[in-house]
Design an enzyme around this catalytic site. Sequence first.
Site, PDB file in Angstrom:
ATOM      1  N   TYR C 171      20.361  36.428 -70.331  1.00 41.95           N
ATOM      2  CA  TYR C 171      20.819  36.420 -71.714  1.00 41.95           C
ATOM      3  C   TYR C 171      20.051  37.457 -72.521  1.00 41.95           C
ATOM      4  O   TYR C 171      18.964  37.168 -73.038  1.00 41.95           O
ATOM      5  CB  TYR C 171      20.565  35.035 -72.329  1.00 41.95           C
ATOM      6  CG  TYR C 171      21.596  33.990 -71.976  1.00 41.95           C
ATOM      7  CD1 TYR C 171      22.598  34.241 -71.048  1.00 41.95           C
ATOM      8  CD2 TYR C 171      21.572  32.747 -72.594  1.00 41.95           C
ATOM      9  CE1 TYR C 171      23.544  33.280 -70.735  1.00 41.95           C
ATOM     10  CE2 TYR C 171      22.516  31.775 -72.283  1.00 41.95           C
ATOM     11  CZ  TYR C 171      23.497  32.058 -71.362  1.00 41.95           C
ATOM     12  OH  TYR C 171      24.434  31.100 -71.062  1.00 41.95           O
ATOM     13  N   LYS C 204      24.497  33.864 -64.306  1.00 46.22           N
ATOM     14  CA  LYS C 204      25.238  33.391 -65.470  1.00 46.22           C
ATOM     15  C   LYS C 204      25.073  34.386 -66.603  1.00 46.22           C
ATOM     16  O   LYS C 204      23.935  34.682 -66.997  1.00 46.22           O
ATOM     17  CB  LYS C 204      24.693  32.027 -65.907  1.00 46.22           C
ATOM     18  CG  LYS C 204      25.408  31.462 -67.126  1.00 46.22           C
ATOM     19  CD  LYS C 204      24.716  30.230 -67.666  1.00 46.22           C
ATOM     20  CE  LYS C 204      25.415  29.717 -68.915  1.00 46.22           C
ATOM     21  NZ  LYS C 204      24.678  28.626 -69.558  1.00 46.22           N
TER      22      LYS C 204
END
Lengths: 304, 304, 304, 304, 304
Positions: C171, C204
């Site tokens: 992220y 992810k």
Amino acid sequence: MRVSNTVRRMLGWYEGESPGTKANIARILCTGRLAGTGKVVILPVDQGFEHGPARSFSPNPPAYDPHYHYQLAIQAGLNAYAAPLGMIAQGADSYAGQIPTILKVNSSNSLATSKDQAVTAGVKDALRLGCAAIGFTIYPGSEYAFDQMEELRELTLEAKDAGLAVVVWSYPRGPNLDRAAETAVDICAYAAQMAALMGAHIIKVKPPTEVVSLDAAKKSYAGFDGSTLAKRVAHVMQSSFAGKRVVVFSGGEAKDLEGVYEEVRGIRDGGGNGSIIGRNTFQRPKDDAMAMLNKIIEIYQGKA
Amino acid sequence: MRVSNTVRRMLGWYEGESPGTKANIARILCTGRLAGTGKVVILPVDQGFEHGPARSFSPNPPAYDPHYHYQLAIQAGLNAYAAPLGMIAQGADSYAGQIPTILKVNSSNSLATSKDQAVTAGVKDALRLGCAAIGFTIYPGSEYAFDQMEELRELTLEAKDAGLAVVVWSYPRGPNLDRAAETAVDICAYAAQMAALMGAHIIKVKPPTEVVSLDAAKKSYAGFDGSTLAKRVAHVMQSSFAGKRVVVFSGGEAKDLEGVYEEVRGIRDGGGNGSIIGRNTFQRPKDDAMAMLNKIIEIYQGKA
Amino acid sequence: MRVSNTVRRMLGWYEGESPGTKANIARILCTGRLAGTGKVVILPVDQGFEHGPARSFSPNPPAYDPHYHYQLAIQAGLNAYAAPLGMIAQGADSYAGQIPTILKVNSSNSLATSKDQAVTAGVKDALRLGCAAIGFTIYPGSEYAFDQMEELRELTLEAKDAGLAVVVWSYPRGPNLDRAAETAVDICAYAAQMAALMGAHIIKVKPPTEVVSLDAAKKSYAGFDGSTLAKRVAHVMQSSFAGKRVVVFSGGEAKDLEGVYEEVRGIRDGGGNGSIIGRNTFQRPKDDAMAMLNKIIEIYQGKA
Amino acid sequence: MRVSNTVRRMLGWYEGESPGTKANIARILCTGRLAGTGKVVILPVDQGFEHGPARSFSPNPPAYDPHYHYQLAIQAGLNAYAAPLGMIAQGADSYAGQIPTILKVNSSNSLATSKDQAVTAGVKDALRLGCAAIGFTIYPGSEYAFDQMEELRELTLEAKDAGLAVVVWSYPRGPNLDRAAETAVDICAYAAQMAALMGAHIIKVKPPTEVVSLDAAKKSYAGFDGSTLAKRVAHVMQSSFAGKRVVVFSGGEAKDLEGVYEEVRGIRDGGGNGSIIGRNTFQRPKDDAMAMLNKIIEIYQGKA
Amino acid sequence: MRVSNTVRRMLGWYEGESPGTKANIARILCTGRLAGTGKVVILPVDQGFEHGPARSFSPNPPAYDPHYHYQLAIQAGLNAYAAPLGMIAQGADSYAGQIPTILKVNSSNSLATSKDQAVTAGVKDALRLGCAAIGFTIYPGSEYAFDQMEELRELTLEAKDAGLAVVVWSYPRGPNLDRAAETAVDICAYAAQMAALMGAHIIKVKPPTEVVSLDAAKKSYAGFDGSTLAKRVAHVMQSSFAGKRVVVFSGGEAKDLEGVYEEVRGIRDGGGNGSIIGRNTFQRPKDDAMAMLNKIIEIYQGKA
């Protein structure tokens, strides 16, 4: 993975074990055609170590190839496949995740000068190879029994720390035990009891005969009716924490099919959890082995 | 937990031990119906390992189930329950915190070819299972005694570091000791002394007979009046740091009730701390066992 | 466990990994209704840590109970459930073996004074709890990114040694990245690339927008057609070793159902492996969540 | 593998290193079309980490796939292939043993807020993946240089213990170094010297310019003739233990082919050991890259 | 030790924990006058470290003596006594086994230059001193929160390995939290949630006020009725795994008796597990403290 109520209840027996260990026991109990029934059929292939390759595999030469056993266990819908390091590794990539494996971490051989076993693998190997359990043989009654138990204790502690299950082959033998004693009902029950006391989750013993071997035990068996295999198996189960351990019975030497099926019915009717059956499977042509395993599974399913 | 003045005084004996170890000794001394009296009755169940399951449990089949022993010890108001790894684990969750447990960390068995024991568990197991103590058997007089003592030393060091108590089963046996010698008063006293010298907190010996076995010791016992069990027990207590160790006496083979009670009265009157009584309890129907334990406790309470 | 040809081919991507790690990747890919398709839907529940309990669970109060999430993931037929230590543990016994779990081993929180995370669990915990993988968040672009990468490196090495899989939440955020940059297509692709280079098995990232953020990268994107989510997802997949890593996309903030489905179709059409979708599931009443997950699964199955 | 006299002489430079480390240096020097000449061409692919995937690979999309780089290095007959963990792993099985690999164990990235690097792999990874060496970047002149050197020291010690070689990227940068300083001849020579002093076996620096940057050094360079790249390279070699280290020069930003070849001739004529050339290779179509590498190898062979 | 059905049910919450840890949780829950009710009153005495001796003990000088606190906790029939190393040690022998102790393993002090805590003891100390648990403070919101969480993670792993319980003081503070925020209902609930996620068995938070502090959370509390302490406590319990953790509330600053009782009633009515109440007890004359604790216990018993 579907975990049946039966299996959930069985996991409850394993008090004090980590969820990781319980998940690996569940993995064995919830794989294959007997998944969720509490019954298990396991393929063990350590005879190459124990008896040498030709005695083990020449009756059915494709079995020289380790992949053969993975395929057999998977295609027959068995619960797990147990073998020494090299056998498990040769196939671990190709069949990764397809069937729970039990890494047999000690082994004997026919050239040995003593009735002992060598520790040939360990917990790190089992983790690296993605095994669900380690397997270990003890010979209660042997001059090496105490040493083996101490090895087992160390490996058990380490395995449980890593969330693995522990399968113990408890095979009495030694200077005070003659051939008949090795499968005597009192000795088999005692062998199962010792494995349970050592912390085993799954116990493998031989199908017990009617013999009562230990003089000191004869009085205790005075009123015991061991006239059928089912009754003797029931006594072994009772001796395994009142049935609160998974106990599987070896198939013993290769025998005719009806003999195998009769034995399996006895195990089933006595409340045994299943069979761990090597030579009787991989020493037959694959189609015959598949047919036989199909029938065994049907017996455990109560259909045959 | 209420710690009586009696127990506080007894904890004072254990100089140099950590508060954790003292708290675990206190836990054993302050549990059950004899809590705080300095007297203890402990249930040991290692016969499954030592003698096999049928010899141990067939007289009272519910005892095949490990939970049975937890329940018996708790319901009878005993001080502690001692057993090997598998037995303690199978119940450790269900009965967590309900009774102090003693993890028996070595065990022999009736199939063994030598009079030794295998180390089958350790201090990490004891911590994980919430045990108050480890238990260890030595066989002074055996060819393995020095090895056992060295194993005991290692485990004792580790146990005390972890705040656990150490219970030693000191059972003389070996090539120079005949059957009578194993329970001779000089030998029992000597066994207790060695356990105390090794650092044991609680010592288990057999009730001594009138026999004096060692030739070299006979002169020392010339004026000794060992005519009653009480007098012999008093000598064992004296040999355990002038009574400053907790010494408990085994019940030996199953015997008739009056025999049991008489022995317990002898232990009590000689100043012994109590009984560690296995076969005589779990080989009877539960109600009988409860009645017997009730009576034993009343004897130690001075009421019977 | 049936391992499809698709999954077997995917396992082939993970060169140099142990069979244990591959088996755990297989376990995630072969569980639930998407088993064997190469597509995955994972339930992540770390919002209690990240945003606090009320912001996470008050829209659907049964979700305060950790068991709720196990049940939701199992009943909806998802591939895996990911959460921090306490959440995974609270249910690890009850649901042992029923669904692969991913132990999220670092976490941030909304009270924090820095854009970092704390390491809150490790590989030993994952083994003990029977997890298939550890999950770790890095913030490329943050002042803590290098430290996080070094923590990740240590945990990855240890996890792979133990046969576990590694899932990386990549992220981007930090002083040089504005809100738009965090989901810019070049940044998402870069984030996926870095996770792959660090050794992640499952990656992810957030669904990428049309923005190209880094000035230095703009030239490289001159001819890039990022007009649809599918095209942008395809670029992220390309940036993940030419599609040879499993990449899943987060669901982001709760949104209306059509928005969710459209996004999932974009992920599917771009060749993404699936969704890791938390708030959008557990913040709805269970029936609504089940219906939505059913629809998402059907989209990945190509049926909707 | 044939080890030429030239290489045997070069291995003699590495006094105090283990035979294992020397064998790994030999492996790099004796692979590919330059095997045995003492010259090397190495393919480094860390731009995905340093610059992001699109900036690195969009000019030649097949390069998104890690296998592409293994194939390129092997087919072009290069000496070694260097890349971060994920890139090396993805291909380590498929190309096991086909080309020496250098595991780049630290990496920076374009999102970073500081001019540092993260340690992203280690010696255990290198051993597991069968690498010949680890590669590590230091930034002499940066605020992080001392930390980086200390990380390098730890990794070098560990690598040499394991019989691996150590390749150091020595790239001066930092607050007191302007753009011109980073490639100044005094700075490049200094960077090579520091890498040699740290124990590097193979040193990578940038091709030096005519600039002399450090005021304190200017007097020392008063009589220095740095008018050609060959003369400047000769000075860098001199600064690397009088030429007794393998020093390779980076190719820098993509440039036209003649520029590349001229630079390579300068390196060769100055006695440099070779080129480590990334973007100039993998950002061209494969055929073009193969043709270019062929020409570069011919230059080092003295044929072009 | 009698373990009630209530406590047995509560132990069931702690999935994945060892029987040893469960037994220590049971020990705290089954001690004192609230034994078996699921309610607890704990005496914490870390103010000597936090505020200095005179601020802590001059209102009631006998409290300067560590034995005073052991006596107070035992005589009042509390569940446990928590203090730093020196305090626990000074009395550990004298009161061995009389009351479960919680070793507070980190501490702050009023002379400190930062809002951090020092780790001042560990698991080995706790075992040696016979403690049932370790206690650890985190300051979510502080600049040190991530470091504290990582310390807690290490200690928790070690404590659980040793069969100890873990008590977490979760006290939000830090640059972004003003005085009102520290006890805001959203912040208290968040603090409890984080402790649960970190693996705490018993959580200590401050009684929450009506304030909702975090802007981002305000929407989530729009319909929340926090008009009574009971309602706010109920929300904190909900935030602690739907009430499946033991949560105790601190007494805060010394206040008048009615204030104390009212607060305790609110905790009880909201389903909180009890009070951990230091200054309000030991800063009063002993008789007053005993009377107050008697009343508090009666409130938790539902009698007052």
